[in-house]
Design an enzyme around this catalytic site. Structure first.
Site: not given
Length: 588
Positions: A276, A156, A153
Protein backbone atom coordinates in the site's frame (compact mmCIF):
# COMPACT_ATOMS: atom_id res chain seq x y z
CA UNK A 1 3.65 -15.95 -15.66
CA UNK A 2 1.01 -16.16 -18.41
CA UNK A 3 1.43 -13.82 -21.37
CA UNK A 4 -1.71 -11.81 -20.58
CA UNK A 5 -0.33 -10.87 -17.16
CA UNK A 6 2.25 -8.64 -18.90
CA UNK A 7 -0.59 -6.47 -20.18
CA UNK A 8 -2.07 -3.56 -18.21
CA UNK A 9 -4.26 -4.20 -15.13
CA UNK A 10 -6.87 -1.96 -13.50
CA UNK A 11 -8.05 -2.32 -9.89
CA UNK A 12 -9.61 -0.31 -7.08
CA UNK A 13 -10.71 -1.00 -3.55
CA UNK A 14 -14.19 0.46 -3.78
CA UNK A 15 -15.79 -0.67 -7.04
CA UNK A 16 -19.24 -0.62 -5.53
CA UNK A 17 -21.02 -3.03 -7.87
CA UNK A 18 -20.66 -4.99 -11.09
CA UNK A 19 -22.04 -2.05 -13.10
CA UNK A 20 -19.22 0.11 -11.75
CA UNK A 21 -16.69 -2.50 -12.90
CA UNK A 22 -18.31 -2.70 -16.32
CA UNK A 23 -18.17 1.08 -16.70
CA UNK A 24 -14.41 1.02 -16.00
CA UNK A 25 -13.80 -1.56 -18.73
CA UNK A 26 -15.95 0.52 -21.07
CA UNK A 27 -14.04 3.67 -20.15
CA UNK A 28 -10.75 2.12 -21.19
CA UNK A 29 -12.26 0.87 -24.45
CA UNK A 30 -13.70 4.28 -25.28
CA UNK A 31 -10.37 5.97 -24.56
CA UNK A 32 -8.54 3.26 -26.53
CA UNK A 33 -6.13 2.60 -23.68
CA UNK A 34 -4.89 -1.02 -23.54
CA UNK A 35 -6.48 -3.10 -20.77
CA UNK A 36 -5.90 -6.79 -20.26
CA UNK A 37 -7.27 -7.44 -16.78
CA UNK A 38 -9.88 -5.94 -14.50
CA UNK A 39 -9.68 -6.69 -10.77
CA UNK A 40 -11.94 -6.51 -7.76
CA UNK A 41 -10.88 -6.07 -4.16
CA UNK A 42 -13.00 -7.39 -1.26
CA UNK A 43 -16.03 -5.42 -2.58
CA UNK A 44 -17.33 -8.40 -4.56
CA UNK A 45 -17.63 -10.60 -1.45
CA UNK A 46 -20.67 -11.39 0.66
CA UNK A 47 -19.78 -9.81 4.03
CA UNK A 48 -16.09 -10.09 3.09
CA UNK A 49 -16.08 -13.89 3.11
CA UNK A 50 -13.69 -15.63 0.69
CA UNK A 51 -15.18 -17.50 -2.26
CA UNK A 52 -18.52 -15.66 -2.12
CA UNK A 53 -20.36 -12.99 -4.09
CA UNK A 54 -22.36 -10.09 -2.67
CA UNK A 55 -25.88 -11.08 -3.81
CA UNK A 56 -27.00 -7.44 -4.11
CA UNK A 57 -24.04 -5.64 -5.69
CA UNK A 58 -22.37 -8.56 -7.46
CA UNK A 59 -25.23 -10.97 -8.25
CA UNK A 60 -24.05 -14.26 -9.67
CA UNK A 61 -25.76 -14.10 -13.05
CA UNK A 62 -24.67 -10.52 -13.76
CA UNK A 63 -21.06 -11.37 -12.87
CA UNK A 64 -21.17 -14.42 -15.12
CA UNK A 65 -22.55 -12.39 -18.02
CA UNK A 66 -19.89 -9.75 -17.51
CA UNK A 67 -17.13 -12.35 -17.55
CA UNK A 68 -18.49 -13.88 -20.74
CA UNK A 69 -18.26 -10.48 -22.40
CA UNK A 70 -14.73 -9.61 -21.31
CA UNK A 71 -13.45 -13.12 -22.04
CA UNK A 72 -14.89 -12.84 -25.55
CA UNK A 73 -12.85 -9.64 -25.86
CA UNK A 74 -9.63 -11.35 -24.73
CA UNK A 75 -9.66 -9.73 -21.28
CA UNK A 76 -9.22 -11.34 -17.86
CA UNK A 77 -10.60 -11.06 -14.35
CA UNK A 78 -8.57 -11.30 -11.13
CA UNK A 79 -10.10 -11.31 -7.65
CA UNK A 80 -8.81 -11.11 -4.12
CA UNK A 81 -8.54 -13.84 -1.47
CA UNK A 82 -7.60 -13.16 2.14
CA UNK A 83 -6.39 -16.05 4.33
CA UNK A 84 -8.72 -15.40 7.26
CA UNK A 85 -11.75 -17.72 7.08
CA UNK A 86 -14.88 -16.30 8.71
CA UNK A 87 -15.97 -18.17 11.83
CA UNK A 88 -19.52 -18.78 10.68
CA UNK A 89 -21.24 -22.14 11.04
CA UNK A 90 -23.40 -21.47 7.95
CA UNK A 91 -20.37 -20.70 5.77
CA UNK A 92 -19.34 -23.69 3.65
CA UNK A 93 -15.62 -22.86 3.50
CA UNK A 94 -15.53 -22.63 7.30
CA UNK A 95 -17.37 -25.93 7.60
CA UNK A 96 -14.88 -27.64 5.25
CA UNK A 97 -11.85 -26.21 7.06
CA UNK A 98 -13.25 -27.25 10.41
CA UNK A 99 -13.96 -30.75 9.08
CA UNK A 100 -10.39 -31.11 7.77
CA UNK A 101 -8.94 -29.56 10.95
CA UNK A 102 -6.56 -27.38 8.95
CA UNK A 103 -6.50 -24.20 11.04
CA UNK A 104 -3.51 -22.89 12.99
CA UNK A 105 -3.98 -23.64 16.69
CA UNK A 106 -3.25 -22.19 20.10
CA UNK A 107 -3.57 -24.52 23.05
CA UNK A 108 -5.08 -27.23 20.89
CA UNK A 109 -7.94 -25.13 19.49
CA UNK A 110 -7.99 -22.90 16.36
CA UNK A 111 -6.32 -19.55 16.92
CA UNK A 112 -8.94 -16.79 16.72
CA UNK A 113 -8.11 -13.54 14.94
CA UNK A 114 -10.02 -10.77 13.24
CA UNK A 115 -9.86 -9.53 9.67
CA UNK A 116 -12.43 -8.02 7.26
CA UNK A 117 -15.29 -10.50 7.87
CA UNK A 118 -14.82 -10.27 11.63
CA UNK A 119 -13.67 -13.27 13.71
CA UNK A 120 -11.58 -15.65 11.61
CA UNK A 121 -9.45 -18.77 11.73
CA UNK A 122 -6.30 -18.96 9.63
CA UNK A 123 -5.61 -21.96 7.38
CA UNK A 124 -2.32 -23.74 8.04
CA UNK A 125 -0.81 -24.08 4.58
CA UNK A 126 1.88 -26.38 6.00
CA UNK A 127 -0.82 -28.90 6.89
CA UNK A 128 -0.89 -31.99 4.60
CA UNK A 129 -4.64 -31.55 4.08
CA UNK A 130 -4.34 -27.86 3.18
CA UNK A 131 -3.79 -28.57 -0.51
CA UNK A 132 -6.97 -30.58 -1.01
CA UNK A 133 -8.98 -28.12 1.11
CA UNK A 134 -7.76 -25.04 -0.76
CA UNK A 135 -8.02 -26.67 -4.20
CA UNK A 136 -11.61 -27.67 -3.45
CA UNK A 137 -12.61 -24.14 -2.38
CA UNK A 138 -10.99 -22.59 -5.46
CA UNK A 139 -12.51 -25.18 -7.78
CA UNK A 140 -16.04 -24.81 -6.43
CA UNK A 141 -15.92 -21.01 -6.61
CA UNK A 142 -14.46 -21.13 -10.12
CA UNK A 143 -17.48 -23.19 -11.20
CA UNK A 144 -19.52 -20.11 -10.32
CA UNK A 145 -17.09 -17.29 -11.17
CA UNK A 146 -14.68 -18.02 -14.02
CA UNK A 147 -11.84 -15.88 -12.69
CA UNK A 148 -8.44 -15.99 -14.38
CA UNK A 149 -6.09 -15.23 -11.50
CA UNK A 150 -5.98 -14.79 -7.74
CA UNK A 151 -4.65 -12.01 -5.55
CA UNK A 152 -3.38 -13.13 -2.13
CA UNK A 153 -3.59 -10.20 0.28
CA UNK A 154 -3.19 -9.82 4.06
CA UNK A 155 -0.97 -12.93 4.16
CA UNK A 156 1.83 -11.86 6.51
CA UNK A 157 -0.60 -12.77 8.32
CA UNK A 158 -2.36 -9.48 9.00
CA UNK A 159 -4.66 -9.51 12.03
CA UNK A 160 -6.70 -6.58 13.35
CA UNK A 161 -6.29 -7.94 16.89
CA UNK A 162 -3.25 -8.70 19.05
CA UNK A 163 -3.11 -11.31 21.76
CA UNK A 164 -1.75 -14.69 22.79
CA UNK A 165 -5.37 -15.83 22.97
CA UNK A 166 -8.57 -14.14 21.83
CA UNK A 167 -12.23 -15.03 22.28
CA UNK A 168 -15.63 -13.73 21.24
CA UNK A 169 -17.29 -11.24 23.60
CA UNK A 170 -20.31 -12.57 25.47
CA UNK A 171 -22.53 -9.67 24.40
CA UNK A 172 -22.45 -10.58 20.69
CA UNK A 173 -20.85 -7.25 19.75
CA UNK A 174 -18.35 -8.81 17.35
CA UNK A 175 -18.18 -8.41 14.39
CA UNK A 176 -18.93 -4.70 14.15
CA UNK A 177 -20.30 -4.02 10.70
CA UNK A 178 -18.93 -0.51 10.12
CA UNK A 179 -15.59 -0.71 11.93
CA UNK A 180 -13.95 -3.92 10.76
CA UNK A 181 -10.42 -2.77 11.51
CA UNK A 182 -11.16 -2.07 15.20
CA UNK A 183 -10.54 -5.19 17.26
CA UNK A 184 -13.79 -6.39 18.86
CA UNK A 185 -12.44 -9.66 20.27
CA UNK A 186 -11.48 -10.14 23.92
CA UNK A 187 -7.72 -10.72 23.84
CA UNK A 188 -5.25 -11.62 26.56
CA UNK A 189 -1.48 -11.95 26.94
CA UNK A 190 -1.72 -13.80 30.24
CA UNK A 191 -0.28 -16.99 28.73
CA UNK A 192 2.84 -15.34 27.32
CA UNK A 193 5.67 -17.78 26.52
CA UNK A 194 9.34 -17.33 25.64
CA UNK A 195 8.26 -17.56 21.98
CA UNK A 196 5.98 -14.55 22.38
CA UNK A 197 8.54 -12.53 24.34
CA UNK A 198 11.97 -13.91 23.40
CA UNK A 199 15.24 -12.74 25.00
CA UNK A 200 16.27 -11.15 21.72
CA UNK A 201 13.72 -8.63 20.43
CA UNK A 202 13.64 -7.26 16.91
CA UNK A 203 13.09 -3.54 16.45
CA UNK A 204 9.50 -4.03 15.32
CA UNK A 205 7.83 -0.76 14.30
CA UNK A 206 10.87 1.10 15.58
CA UNK A 207 9.93 0.42 19.19
CA UNK A 208 10.67 -3.22 20.03
CA UNK A 209 6.98 -4.04 20.11
CA UNK A 210 5.94 -7.65 20.70
CA UNK A 211 6.34 -10.11 17.84
CA UNK A 212 2.65 -10.98 17.77
CA UNK A 213 1.29 -7.46 17.39
CA UNK A 214 -1.35 -7.37 14.61
CA UNK A 215 -0.54 -10.90 13.49
CA UNK A 216 -0.76 -14.49 14.76
CA UNK A 217 0.74 -15.11 18.19
CA UNK A 218 4.21 -16.57 17.71
CA UNK A 219 3.47 -19.32 20.23
CA UNK A 220 0.61 -20.63 18.05
CA UNK A 221 1.22 -23.96 16.35
CA UNK A 222 1.12 -25.25 12.79
CA UNK A 223 0.84 -28.91 11.86
CA UNK A 224 3.06 -31.29 13.79
CA UNK A 225 3.80 -28.68 16.43
CA UNK A 226 5.76 -26.26 14.23
CA UNK A 227 5.61 -22.93 16.03
CA UNK A 228 4.48 -19.74 14.34
CA UNK A 229 7.71 -18.32 15.78
CA UNK A 230 9.61 -20.45 13.27
CA UNK A 231 7.09 -20.44 10.41
CA UNK A 232 5.77 -16.84 10.42
CA UNK A 233 7.83 -15.66 7.43
CA UNK A 234 6.80 -18.74 5.44
CA UNK A 235 3.07 -18.06 5.54
CA UNK A 236 2.82 -16.08 2.30
CA UNK A 237 5.16 -18.48 0.50
CA UNK A 238 3.27 -21.57 1.65
CA UNK A 239 -0.06 -20.01 0.62
CA UNK A 240 1.38 -19.11 -2.80
CA UNK A 241 2.68 -22.66 -3.34
CA UNK A 242 -0.67 -24.23 -2.43
CA UNK A 243 -2.60 -21.69 -4.53
CA UNK A 244 -0.30 -22.22 -7.51
CA UNK A 245 -0.87 -25.97 -7.42
CA UNK A 246 -4.61 -25.45 -6.97
CA UNK A 247 -4.93 -23.13 -9.97
CA UNK A 248 -2.91 -25.49 -12.16
CA UNK A 249 -5.32 -28.25 -11.23
CA UNK A 250 -8.44 -26.14 -11.72
CA UNK A 251 -7.51 -24.12 -14.81
CA UNK A 252 -5.10 -26.54 -16.48
CA UNK A 253 -3.18 -23.41 -17.48
CA UNK A 254 -0.18 -21.49 -16.22
CA UNK A 255 -1.50 -19.67 -13.15
CA UNK A 256 -1.32 -15.99 -12.30
CA UNK A 257 -1.06 -15.22 -8.59
CA UNK A 258 -0.19 -11.92 -6.92
CA UNK A 259 0.98 -12.10 -3.32
CA UNK A 260 1.71 -9.41 -0.76
CA UNK A 261 3.90 -11.50 1.54
CA UNK A 262 6.98 -13.17 0.06
CA UNK A 263 10.01 -15.20 1.06
CA UNK A 264 13.00 -16.71 -0.72
CA UNK A 265 11.55 -18.76 -3.58
CA UNK A 266 8.23 -16.91 -3.87
CA UNK A 267 9.08 -15.72 -7.38
CA UNK A 268 8.72 -19.27 -8.72
CA UNK A 269 5.07 -19.33 -7.66
CA UNK A 270 3.68 -15.80 -7.67
CA UNK A 271 4.08 -12.18 -8.67
CA UNK A 272 4.45 -9.43 -6.07
CA UNK A 273 3.49 -5.81 -5.65
CA UNK A 274 5.11 -3.40 -3.25
CA UNK A 275 2.08 -3.00 -0.98
CA UNK A 276 0.00 0.00 0.00
CA UNK A 277 2.04 2.89 -1.30
CA UNK A 278 0.89 6.49 -1.33
CA UNK A 279 0.17 8.94 -4.13
CA UNK A 280 3.32 10.96 -3.47
CA UNK A 281 6.38 11.87 -5.51
CA UNK A 282 8.56 10.14 -2.92
CA UNK A 283 6.71 6.85 -3.38
CA UNK A 284 6.90 7.25 -7.15
CA UNK A 285 10.68 7.52 -6.84
CA UNK A 286 11.00 4.78 -4.25
CA UNK A 287 9.16 2.31 -6.45
CA UNK A 288 12.24 1.92 -8.67
CA UNK A 289 14.78 0.67 -6.09
CA UNK A 290 12.05 -1.47 -4.51
CA UNK A 291 11.23 -3.21 -7.78
CA UNK A 292 14.91 -3.63 -8.65
CA UNK A 293 15.56 -5.15 -5.23
CA UNK A 294 12.81 -7.72 -5.61
CA UNK A 295 14.15 -8.67 -9.03
CA UNK A 296 17.51 -9.37 -7.43
CA UNK A 297 15.72 -11.35 -4.69
CA UNK A 298 14.43 -13.73 -7.35
CA UNK A 299 10.96 -12.24 -7.79
CA UNK A 300 11.00 -10.94 -11.37
CA UNK A 301 7.26 -10.21 -11.79
CA UNK A 302 6.91 -7.16 -9.57
CA UNK A 303 5.31 -3.73 -9.70
CA UNK A 304 3.98 -0.85 -7.59
CA UNK A 305 0.44 0.54 -7.52
CA UNK A 306 0.46 3.02 -10.40
CA UNK A 307 -0.68 6.55 -9.42
CA UNK A 308 -0.50 5.51 -5.75
CA UNK A 309 -2.89 3.58 -3.49
CA UNK A 310 -3.48 5.88 -0.54
CA UNK A 311 -3.89 9.67 -0.61
CA UNK A 312 -5.48 11.51 -3.51
CA UNK A 313 -3.42 11.49 -6.67
CA UNK A 314 -3.36 14.36 -9.16
CA UNK A 315 -3.06 14.77 -12.90
CA UNK A 316 0.67 15.49 -13.06
CA UNK A 317 1.63 12.71 -10.65
CA UNK A 318 -0.58 10.15 -12.37
CA UNK A 319 0.83 11.26 -15.72
CA UNK A 320 4.40 10.64 -14.63
CA UNK A 321 3.46 7.43 -12.83
CA UNK A 322 1.87 5.72 -15.83
CA UNK A 323 4.88 6.75 -17.92
CA UNK A 324 7.08 4.89 -15.42
CA UNK A 325 4.62 2.13 -14.48
CA UNK A 326 4.11 1.14 -18.10
CA UNK A 327 7.60 -0.37 -17.86
CA UNK A 328 7.26 -2.15 -14.51
CA UNK A 329 7.30 -5.90 -15.12
CA UNK A 330 3.84 -5.98 -13.49
CA UNK A 331 1.75 -2.91 -14.40
CA UNK A 332 -1.41 -2.23 -12.35
CA UNK A 333 -3.31 0.92 -11.37
CA UNK A 334 -4.83 0.49 -7.90
CA UNK A 335 -6.35 2.90 -5.37
CA UNK A 336 -8.14 3.05 -2.03
CA UNK A 337 -11.91 3.50 -1.86
CA UNK A 338 -11.62 6.57 0.36
CA UNK A 339 -9.49 8.37 -2.22
CA UNK A 340 -10.35 9.98 -5.54
CA UNK A 341 -10.79 7.82 -8.62
CA UNK A 342 -7.70 7.53 -10.82
CA UNK A 343 -8.54 5.43 -13.85
CA UNK A 344 -6.21 6.59 -16.58
CA UNK A 345 -8.97 7.87 -18.88
CA UNK A 346 -10.16 10.48 -16.36
CA UNK A 347 -7.65 13.12 -17.51
CA UNK A 348 -6.97 14.00 -21.12
CA UNK A 349 -3.23 14.37 -20.59
CA UNK A 350 -2.97 11.10 -18.64
CA UNK A 351 -4.90 9.33 -21.38
CA UNK A 352 -2.37 10.59 -23.94
CA UNK A 353 0.58 9.52 -21.79
CA UNK A 354 -0.99 6.12 -21.11
CA UNK A 355 -1.64 5.47 -24.80
CA UNK A 356 1.95 6.38 -25.67
CA UNK A 357 3.71 4.55 -22.83
CA UNK A 358 1.47 1.48 -22.80
CA UNK A 359 1.56 1.50 -26.59
CA UNK A 360 5.33 1.07 -26.46
CA UNK A 361 4.98 -1.58 -23.73
CA UNK A 362 2.59 -3.60 -25.89
CA UNK A 363 4.92 -3.30 -28.88
CA UNK A 364 7.73 -4.58 -26.66
CA UNK A 365 5.72 -7.49 -25.23
CA UNK A 366 7.61 -10.13 -27.28
CA UNK A 367 10.84 -8.75 -25.81
CA UNK A 368 9.43 -8.55 -22.26
CA UNK A 369 7.95 -12.05 -22.46
CA UNK A 370 11.30 -13.38 -23.64
CA UNK A 371 12.86 -11.73 -20.58
CA UNK A 372 10.30 -13.62 -18.51
CA UNK A 373 11.50 -16.85 -20.11
CA UNK A 374 15.07 -15.84 -19.30
CA UNK A 375 14.06 -15.15 -15.70
CA UNK A 376 12.39 -18.56 -15.54
CA UNK A 377 15.42 -20.42 -16.89
CA UNK A 378 18.34 -18.42 -15.48
CA UNK A 379 17.00 -16.28 -12.63
CA UNK A 380 17.91 -12.98 -14.28
CA UNK A 381 15.54 -10.12 -13.37
CA UNK A 382 13.25 -8.56 -15.96
CA UNK A 383 13.83 -5.04 -14.59
CA UNK A 384 17.52 -4.60 -13.80
CA UNK A 385 19.75 -2.00 -12.18
CA UNK A 386 22.26 -0.49 -14.58
CA UNK A 387 25.17 -2.18 -12.82
CA UNK A 388 23.68 -5.57 -13.72
CA UNK A 389 24.59 -4.98 -17.38
CA UNK A 390 27.48 -2.55 -16.88
CA UNK A 391 29.38 -3.88 -13.83
CA UNK A 392 32.63 -2.32 -15.02
CA UNK A 393 31.10 1.18 -14.79
CA UNK A 394 31.32 2.19 -11.13
CA UNK A 395 29.05 5.17 -11.76
CA UNK A 396 26.10 2.80 -12.22
CA UNK A 397 26.33 1.40 -8.69
CA UNK A 398 24.38 4.20 -7.02
CA UNK A 399 21.74 4.79 -9.70
CA UNK A 400 18.20 4.16 -8.46
CA UNK A 401 16.28 6.63 -10.63
CA UNK A 402 16.63 4.65 -13.88
CA UNK A 403 16.52 0.99 -14.78
CA UNK A 404 16.95 -1.44 -17.64
CA UNK A 405 14.48 -3.90 -19.08
CA UNK A 406 16.78 -6.77 -19.94
CA UNK A 407 20.16 -5.73 -21.24
CA UNK A 408 19.08 -3.27 -23.85
CA UNK A 409 16.16 -0.95 -22.92
CA UNK A 410 16.87 1.99 -20.60
CA UNK A 411 13.97 3.75 -18.83
CA UNK A 412 14.67 7.29 -17.54
CA UNK A 413 11.50 8.71 -15.94
CA UNK A 414 10.69 12.11 -14.48
CA UNK A 415 10.37 11.72 -10.71
CA UNK A 416 10.13 15.33 -9.56
CA UNK A 417 7.06 17.55 -9.50
CA UNK A 418 7.12 20.26 -12.13
CA UNK A 419 10.23 18.95 -13.92
CA UNK A 420 10.33 19.07 -17.73
CA UNK A 421 13.84 17.69 -18.09
CA UNK A 422 15.56 14.63 -16.65
CA UNK A 423 19.25 14.08 -15.96
CA UNK A 424 19.86 10.57 -17.24
CA UNK A 425 23.03 8.53 -16.95
CA UNK A 426 24.16 6.70 -20.10
CA UNK A 427 26.89 4.04 -20.00
CA UNK A 428 29.35 4.33 -22.88
CA UNK A 429 28.07 3.69 -26.36
CA UNK A 430 25.12 4.77 -28.49
CA UNK A 431 21.54 4.79 -27.23
CA UNK A 432 18.55 5.33 -29.55
CA UNK A 433 15.29 6.93 -28.39
CA UNK A 434 12.44 4.45 -28.87
CA UNK A 435 9.81 7.16 -29.32
CA UNK A 436 11.96 8.90 -31.95
CA UNK A 437 14.57 6.57 -33.41
CA UNK A 438 16.28 9.40 -35.29
CA UNK A 439 17.28 10.83 -31.90
CA UNK A 440 20.24 9.19 -30.19
CA UNK A 441 22.79 9.75 -27.42
CA UNK A 442 26.41 8.73 -27.91
CA UNK A 443 28.92 8.93 -25.07
CA UNK A 444 32.56 7.88 -25.25
CA UNK A 445 32.51 7.18 -21.52
CA UNK A 446 29.57 6.94 -19.16
CA UNK A 447 28.09 10.35 -18.52
CA UNK A 448 24.95 12.20 -17.45
CA UNK A 449 22.92 13.88 -20.16
CA UNK A 450 20.03 16.31 -19.66
CA UNK A 451 17.04 15.15 -21.72
CA UNK A 452 13.89 17.04 -22.60
CA UNK A 453 10.88 15.56 -20.83
CA UNK A 454 7.70 17.63 -21.17
CA UNK A 455 4.61 16.32 -19.43
CA UNK A 456 3.68 14.00 -22.29
CA UNK A 457 7.15 12.42 -22.58
CA UNK A 458 9.15 9.63 -21.00
CA UNK A 459 12.63 8.83 -22.26
CA UNK A 460 13.17 5.20 -23.23
CA UNK A 461 16.31 4.21 -25.14
CA UNK A 462 17.64 1.03 -26.74
CA UNK A 463 21.34 0.22 -26.49
CA UNK A 464 23.66 -0.44 -29.40
CA UNK A 465 24.14 -4.11 -30.16
CA UNK A 466 20.50 -4.94 -29.37
CA UNK A 467 17.84 -6.47 -31.61
CA UNK A 468 14.32 -5.95 -30.30
CA UNK A 469 11.55 -8.30 -31.50
CA UNK A 470 8.27 -6.39 -31.54
CA UNK A 471 4.62 -6.68 -32.54
CA UNK A 472 1.95 -4.11 -33.21
CA UNK A 473 -0.02 -2.26 -30.55
CA UNK A 474 -3.29 -3.86 -29.48
CA UNK A 475 -5.87 -2.98 -26.85
CA UNK A 476 -5.24 -6.44 -25.37
CA UNK A 477 -2.35 -8.88 -25.52
CA UNK A 478 -4.69 -11.25 -27.38
CA UNK A 479 -5.08 -8.66 -30.13
CA UNK A 480 -1.39 -7.75 -30.18
CA UNK A 481 -0.29 -11.40 -30.45
CA UNK A 482 -2.18 -11.77 -33.73
CA UNK A 483 -0.11 -9.08 -35.45
CA UNK A 484 3.06 -9.61 -37.54
CA UNK A 485 6.51 -9.22 -36.03
CA UNK A 486 9.13 -6.56 -36.67
CA UNK A 487 12.78 -6.25 -35.69
CA UNK A 488 14.49 -3.11 -34.47
CA UNK A 489 18.23 -3.54 -35.06
CA UNK A 490 20.39 -1.08 -33.10
CA UNK A 491 23.94 -1.09 -34.41
CA UNK A 492 26.78 0.72 -32.70
CA UNK A 493 30.51 0.94 -32.71
CA UNK A 494 30.87 -2.81 -33.10
CA UNK A 495 28.47 -2.86 -36.06
CA UNK A 496 26.89 -6.02 -34.69
CA UNK A 497 23.67 -6.73 -32.84
CA UNK A 498 21.93 -9.66 -31.19
CA UNK A 499 18.47 -10.48 -29.86
CA UNK A 500 16.26 -13.44 -29.11
CA UNK A 501 12.59 -14.35 -28.99
CA UNK A 502 10.67 -17.01 -27.06
CA UNK A 503 7.09 -17.76 -28.16
CA UNK A 504 4.50 -20.18 -26.86
CA UNK A 505 0.75 -20.17 -26.22
CA UNK A 506 1.31 -17.88 -23.24
CA UNK A 507 -0.53 -20.20 -20.89
CA UNK A 508 1.00 -23.69 -21.13
CA UNK A 509 1.74 -25.13 -17.71
CA UNK A 510 5.43 -25.43 -18.50
CA UNK A 511 7.59 -22.69 -20.00
CA UNK A 512 10.10 -24.77 -21.97
CA UNK A 513 11.49 -25.03 -25.47
CA UNK A 514 9.53 -28.04 -26.71
CA UNK A 515 8.60 -29.23 -30.20
CA UNK A 516 5.08 -28.18 -31.08
CA UNK A 517 4.61 -26.22 -27.85
CA UNK A 518 7.03 -23.32 -28.26
CA UNK A 519 9.80 -21.89 -30.42
CA UNK A 520 13.02 -20.03 -29.63
CA UNK A 521 14.65 -17.77 -32.20
CA UNK A 522 18.02 -16.01 -32.04
CA UNK A 523 18.63 -13.01 -34.29
CA UNK A 524 22.01 -11.77 -35.46
CA UNK A 525 23.01 -8.69 -37.45
CA UNK A 526 26.37 -7.48 -38.76
CA UNK A 527 27.63 -5.16 -41.44
CA UNK A 528 28.82 -6.47 -44.77
CA UNK A 529 29.91 -4.80 -47.99
CA UNK A 530 27.10 -2.48 -49.09
CA UNK A 531 24.60 -3.28 -46.36
CA UNK A 532 23.67 -5.15 -43.22
CA UNK A 533 23.17 -8.89 -42.93
CA UNK A 534 20.34 -10.11 -40.70
CA UNK A 535 19.86 -13.79 -39.96
CA UNK A 536 18.07 -16.06 -37.54
CA UNK A 537 18.68 -19.41 -35.91
CA UNK A 538 15.55 -21.26 -34.83
CA UNK A 539 15.07 -23.97 -32.23
CA UNK A 540 11.83 -25.98 -32.42
CA UNK A 541 10.23 -23.82 -35.10
CA UNK A 542 7.07 -25.90 -35.53
CA UNK A 543 5.01 -23.91 -33.05
CA UNK A 544 5.80 -20.51 -34.61
CA UNK A 545 5.16 -21.90 -38.10
CA UNK A 546 1.84 -23.30 -36.95
CA UNK A 547 0.80 -19.87 -35.69
CA UNK A 548 1.54 -18.35 -39.10
CA UNK A 549 3.66 -15.59 -37.58
CA UNK A 550 5.59 -13.55 -40.12
CA UNK A 551 8.40 -11.05 -39.85
CA UNK A 552 7.18 -8.09 -41.90
CA UNK A 553 9.49 -5.21 -41.06
CA UNK A 554 13.13 -4.63 -40.16
CA UNK A 555 14.38 -1.24 -38.99
CA UNK A 556 18.12 -0.63 -38.76
CA UNK A 557 19.59 2.11 -36.58
CA UNK A 558 23.20 3.21 -36.71
CA UNK A 559 24.11 3.01 -40.37
CA UNK A 560 27.39 4.44 -41.78
CA UNK A 561 27.69 8.20 -41.94
CA UNK A 562 27.70 8.08 -45.75
CA UNK A 563 24.08 6.90 -45.84
CA UNK A 564 20.84 7.65 -44.06
CA UNK A 565 20.90 7.24 -40.30
CA UNK A 566 17.85 5.00 -40.43
CA UNK A 567 17.28 2.27 -42.98
CA UNK A 568 13.92 0.56 -43.16
CA UNK A 569 12.91 -2.42 -45.26
CA UNK A 570 9.20 -3.18 -45.01
CA UNK A 571 8.72 -5.61 -47.83
CA UNK A 572 9.96 -8.79 -46.15
CA UNK A 573 7.59 -11.68 -45.42
CA UNK A 574 9.57 -14.26 -43.50
CA UNK A 575 8.14 -17.00 -41.25
CA UNK A 576 9.76 -16.47 -37.86
CA UNK A 577 9.74 -20.22 -37.34
CA UNK A 578 12.26 -20.80 -40.13
CA UNK A 579 15.92 -19.83 -40.37
CA UNK A 580 16.54 -16.90 -42.66
CA UNK A 581 19.42 -14.77 -43.85
CA UNK A 582 19.18 -11.61 -45.93
CA UNK A 583 21.28 -8.59 -46.74
CA UNK A 584 19.60 -5.20 -46.55
CA UNK A 585 21.37 -2.70 -48.81
CA UNK A 586 22.15 0.75 -47.48
CA UNK A 587 19.88 3.50 -48.78
CA UNK A 588 22.14 6.15 -50.29
Amino acid sequence: MPYWSFGFHQCRYGYKNISDVESVVAGYATAKIPLDAIWTDIDHMDEYKDFTLDPVNFPEKEVQNFLERIHANGQKYVLIVDPGISVNESYKTFQNGKRDDIFIKQGGVPYLGQVWPGPVYFPDFLHPKAQSFWTNEISQFHDTVAFDGLWLDMNEVSNFCSGITCSLPNDGSCPQKDSQTNCCLVCSDSNTTRWDDPPYQINSAGGHRALGIKTIATSAAHYNGVLEYNAHNLYGLSEAIVTNKALKSVLQKRPFILTRSTFVGSGAHAAHWTGDNAATWNDLSYSIPTILSFGLFGIPMVGADICGFSQDTNEELCNRWIQLGAFYPFARDHSDKSKSRQELYLWESVTASAKAALGLRYKLLPYIYTLSFEAHTSGSPIARPLFFTFPEDNNTLGISTQFLLGKGVLVSPVLTQGAVTVDAYFPKGTWYHLFNVTDSVTVANGSTVTLQAPLDTINVHVYEGTILPMQEIGLTTTESRKSPFSLLVALGGGKEAYGDLYVDSGEDLEMVIANGKSSYIQFYADTVQGGIRVRSQVQQGAYAIGQGWLLKNITVLGTPSSVQSVTVTSNVSLPIGKNFELVIPWNK
